[in-house]
Design a protein around this motif. Sequence first.
Motif, short mmCIF file in Angstrom:
data_model
loop_
_atom_site.label_atom_id
_atom_site.label_comp_id
_atom_site.label_asym_id
_atom_site.label_seq_id
_atom_site.Cartn_x
_atom_site.Cartn_y
_atom_site.Cartn_z
N LEU A 44 -3.36 1.58 0.77
CA LEU A 44 -2.65 2.85 0.84
C LEU A 44 -2.72 3.44 2.26
N CYS A 45 -3.88 3.35 2.88
CA CYS A 45 -4.02 3.84 4.26
C CYS A 45 -3.13 3.07 5.22
N VAL A 46 -3.06 1.77 5.06
CA VAL A 46 -2.20 0.95 5.92
C VAL A 46 -0.74 1.30 5.69
N ALA A 47 -0.34 1.50 4.45
CA ALA A 47 1.05 1.85 4.15
C ALA A 47 1.42 3.21 4.74
N ILE A 48 0.53 4.17 4.64
CA ILE A 48 0.80 5.49 5.21
C ILE A 48 0.94 5.39 6.72
N ALA A 49 0.04 4.66 7.35
CA ALA A 49 0.12 4.50 8.81
C ALA A 49 1.40 3.78 9.22
N ALA A 50 1.79 2.76 8.45
CA ALA A 50 3.00 2.01 8.78
C ALA A 50 4.25 2.89 8.66
N GLY B 206 -11.03 -0.88 -5.95
CA GLY B 206 -10.78 0.48 -5.47
C GLY B 206 -10.71 0.55 -3.95
N LEU B 207 -11.64 -0.12 -3.29
CA LEU B 207 -11.62 -0.13 -1.83
C LEU B 207 -10.38 -0.84 -1.30
N ALA B 208 -9.98 -1.92 -1.96
CA ALA B 208 -8.78 -2.64 -1.54
C ALA B 208 -7.53 -1.76 -1.72
N ALA B 209 -7.46 -1.04 -2.82
CA ALA B 209 -6.31 -0.17 -3.07
C ALA B 209 -6.24 0.97 -2.06
N VAL B 210 -7.37 1.59 -1.77
CA VAL B 210 -7.40 2.68 -0.80
C VAL B 210 -7.06 2.15 0.60
N SER B 211 -7.55 0.98 0.94
CA SER B 211 -7.25 0.40 2.24
C SER B 211 -5.75 0.11 2.36
#
Length: 53
Positions: free
Chosen positions: A37-43, A30-35
Amino acid sequence: MADRFLAPAPPPDETAPAQPLWRKLAWFAGLAAVSGLCVAIAAYALRAVLFVG
């Protein structure tokens, strides 16, 4: 109020049963998936900034 958040937590109770492995792995996944997702949104947001204007 800040004292409540900065107070150290006591060590876990030795008589309490340990969490099962699947639950620990679920937290990690779960933490890996959320991380990710955050990186993809920022990118995508930074990429969109390049095309503004």
